[in-house]
Design an enzyme around this catalytic site. Sequence first.
Site, short mmCIF file in Angstrom:
data_model
loop_
_atom_site.label_atom_id
_atom_site.label_comp_id
_atom_site.label_asym_id
_atom_site.label_seq_id
_atom_site.Cartn_x
_atom_site.Cartn_y
_atom_site.Cartn_z
N CYS A 203 58.63 66.08 40.83
CA CYS A 203 58.88 65.94 39.39
C CYS A 203 58.08 66.94 38.56
O CYS A 203 58.63 67.90 38.06
CB CYS A 203 58.66 64.52 38.86
SG CYS A 203 59.09 64.45 37.09
N CYS B 9 53.87 59.60 36.61
CA CYS B 9 54.39 60.51 35.58
C CYS B 9 54.63 59.72 34.29
O CYS B 9 54.88 58.51 34.33
CB CYS B 9 55.71 61.10 36.09
SG CYS B 9 56.65 62.06 34.89
N SER C 189 57.13 59.60 32.54
CA SER C 189 58.47 58.98 32.49
C SER C 189 58.42 57.55 33.05
O SER C 189 59.13 56.67 32.55
CB SER C 189 59.48 59.83 33.26
OG SER C 189 59.63 61.10 32.65
N HIS D 18 59.15 57.94 40.67
CA HIS D 18 60.23 58.92 40.88
C HIS D 18 59.67 60.28 41.28
O HIS D 18 60.41 61.25 41.31
CB HIS D 18 61.06 59.06 39.60
CG HIS D 18 60.26 59.66 38.48
ND1 HIS D 18 59.36 58.92 37.74
CD2 HIS D 18 60.16 60.92 38.04
CE1 HIS D 18 58.78 59.72 36.87
NE2 HIS D 18 59.23 60.94 37.03
N HIS E 255 57.14 55.52 30.21
CA HIS E 255 58.18 55.25 29.20
C HIS E 255 58.99 54.01 29.60
O HIS E 255 59.36 53.20 28.75
CB HIS E 255 59.15 56.45 29.09
CG HIS E 255 58.65 57.62 28.29
ND1 HIS E 255 58.23 57.52 26.99
CD2 HIS E 255 58.57 58.94 28.59
CE1 HIS E 255 57.90 58.72 26.52
NE2 HIS E 255 58.09 59.60 27.49
P1 PAD Z 1 51.04 63.09 29.96
O1 PAD Z 1 50.92 61.85 29.17
O2 PAD Z 1 50.27 63.22 31.24
O3 PAD Z 1 50.68 64.38 29.07
C1 PAD Z 1 50.81 64.44 27.67
C2 PAD Z 1 49.67 65.32 27.12
O4 PAD Z 1 49.89 65.50 25.73
C3 PAD Z 1 48.27 64.71 27.26
O5 PAD Z 1 47.40 65.67 27.84
C4 PAD Z 1 47.86 64.40 25.80
O6 PAD Z 1 46.45 64.55 25.60
C5 PAD Z 1 48.66 65.44 25.03
N1 PAD Z 1 48.93 65.09 23.64
C6 PAD Z 1 49.31 63.88 23.15
N2 PAD Z 1 49.51 63.98 21.81
C7 PAD Z 1 49.24 65.25 21.45
C8 PAD Z 1 49.28 65.97 20.21
N3 PAD Z 1 49.65 65.38 19.07
N4 PAD Z 1 48.98 67.28 20.20
C9 PAD Z 1 48.61 67.91 21.37
N5 PAD Z 1 48.54 67.28 22.57
C10 PAD Z 1 48.86 65.97 22.61
O7 PAD Z 1 52.60 63.26 30.26
P2 PAD Z 1 53.41 64.06 31.42
O8 PAD Z 1 52.87 65.43 31.55
O9 PAD Z 1 53.53 63.17 32.61
O10 PAD Z 1 54.85 64.08 30.73
C11 PAD Z 1 55.05 64.74 29.49
C12 PAD Z 1 56.43 64.45 28.95
O11 PAD Z 1 57.41 65.07 29.78
C13 PAD Z 1 56.81 62.96 28.93
O12 PAD Z 1 57.55 62.68 27.74
C14 PAD Z 1 57.72 62.81 30.13
O13 PAD Z 1 58.59 61.72 30.02
C15 PAD Z 1 58.44 64.14 30.05
C16 PAD Z 1 59.17 64.56 31.29
N6 PAD Z 1 60.31 65.27 31.12
C17 PAD Z 1 61.04 65.66 32.18
C18 PAD Z 1 62.27 66.45 31.93
O14 PAD Z 1 63.10 66.60 32.82
N7 PAD Z 1 62.44 67.00 30.74
C19 PAD Z 1 60.65 65.36 33.48
C20 PAD Z 1 59.44 64.68 33.65
C21 PAD Z 1 58.70 64.25 32.56
ZN ZN Z 2 58.47 62.58 36.12
#
Ligand code: PAD
Ligand code: ZN
Length: 372
Positions: free
Chosen positions: A168, A41, A43, A62, A46
């Site tokens: 997650c 993921c 996260s 996680h 990060h």
């Molecule tokens: P990921 O990196 O797989 O997906 C991000 C997507 O965004 C990719 O498909 C990129 O191509 C696209 N992207 C990047 N820049 C742009 C842009 N400028 N315009 C349009 N598209 C773009 O990430 P993920 O899906 O694993 O996680 C996404 C976020 O969610 C990340 O910050 C993670 O830390 C967060 C998250 N939050 C929680 C929560 O509880 N809020 C839980 C788990 C993950």
């Molecule tokens: Zn996650």
Amino acid sequence: MREIRAAVIPSSGHPTVIETLRLADPGPGEVLVRMTSSGVCHSDLHVRDGHWVRPGPIVMGHEGAGAVEAVGLGVDPELVGHAVALSWYAPCLVCRECQRGRQWLCSGSPALQHAQLDGTTRLTRADGTPVLAYLSIGTMASYQVVPATAVVPMPDGVPAEVAALIGCGVSTGVGAVVKTAEVPFGATVAVIGLGGVGLSCVMGAALAGASKIIAVDVNRAKIDLAGELGATNWVLAEPDEPGKTIAAIRASAGDGGPDFVFEAIGNPSTIAQAVGALPPGGTAVLVGLTKYGQQASFEAFPFVDGGRRILGSNYGSAVAAIDFPRYAEAYLAGRLPIDKLIDRRLDLTELEDAFDRLRAGQAARQMVMHPG
Ligand code: PAD
Ligand code: ZN
């Protein structure tokens, strides 16, 4: 005590190293899990890249699933042998937020210390150095000891990778739609960012009965995958021209813009786009997590005058013990095609390569498979 294999970072900002560690037996209120699968993921990335500072050394991961091998004192022995998904935010069950039913805001979770409830870890190096477990579960390992409240039994027939994703990405994305925002039937929805989390928002919007689901990403392949998961419209984002992306989202939704826009990247520019695309009365739901210290901005007058809203969504407002089995049953019934998120299966030793792909935005969900 047993020897395990795990992906460890010495501290945030450093590459992972595969290490052999010692894992102590589960203590009271703890569970020994043989890990079967762990998703990669953003996260984790990060932490790996130092956007978020965490103590170290620490076992990564996680988003995981496994099978219960043994339980500590006070934990139901019936759990032994069960396939389980793991929550990355084991609730303490006694703090004010837990008692209010908002476990995703728990203030006493052992996850905050990346250790067990008593603040200590069951992991050590051969030289005796203690090693932490990311969010108390450190799923990039062959075995782990985790808090019992992190363990949620899965119904029969749920594949390990699907259970891991429920831990997650699925709970975060689907939950943002059906729990945090409570998107009603017939609403119009846009999702900006189509990684594992954003694609799960798309699946959640389809489950909720959204009338239009607009998938937005810079990567055409992601948009195609979103189409398989229920997206009806798409916008190829132009990061250097946010105004164009906003206009395209609004035009695609009609009626001045989508009722709900989900931001699933964690980027100040796309957060501003999510707010900017809203019609009066619309809601932006912020799911992506930024680097620490970043701010996002929007023009205040039309936001207030138009009665718009912004919601932050942590873990899709998940109460794991109740929501994880629901998502699993929806998968089994064919209503949440979670397995379609998976675009690669890999060994723990390939984790750095998986991080490279994720950093480049090329991955949907890559799953580490732990050999049985
Ligand atoms: P990921 O990196 O797989 O997906 C991000 C997507 O965004 C990719 O498909 C990129 O191509 C696209 N992207 C990047 N820049 C742009 C842009 N400028 N315009 C349009 N598209 C773009 O990430 P993920 O899906 O694993 O996680 C996404 C976020 O969610 C990340 O910050 C993670 O830390 C967060 C998250 N939050 C929680 C929560 O509880 N809020 C839980 C788990 C993950
Ligand atoms: Zn996650």
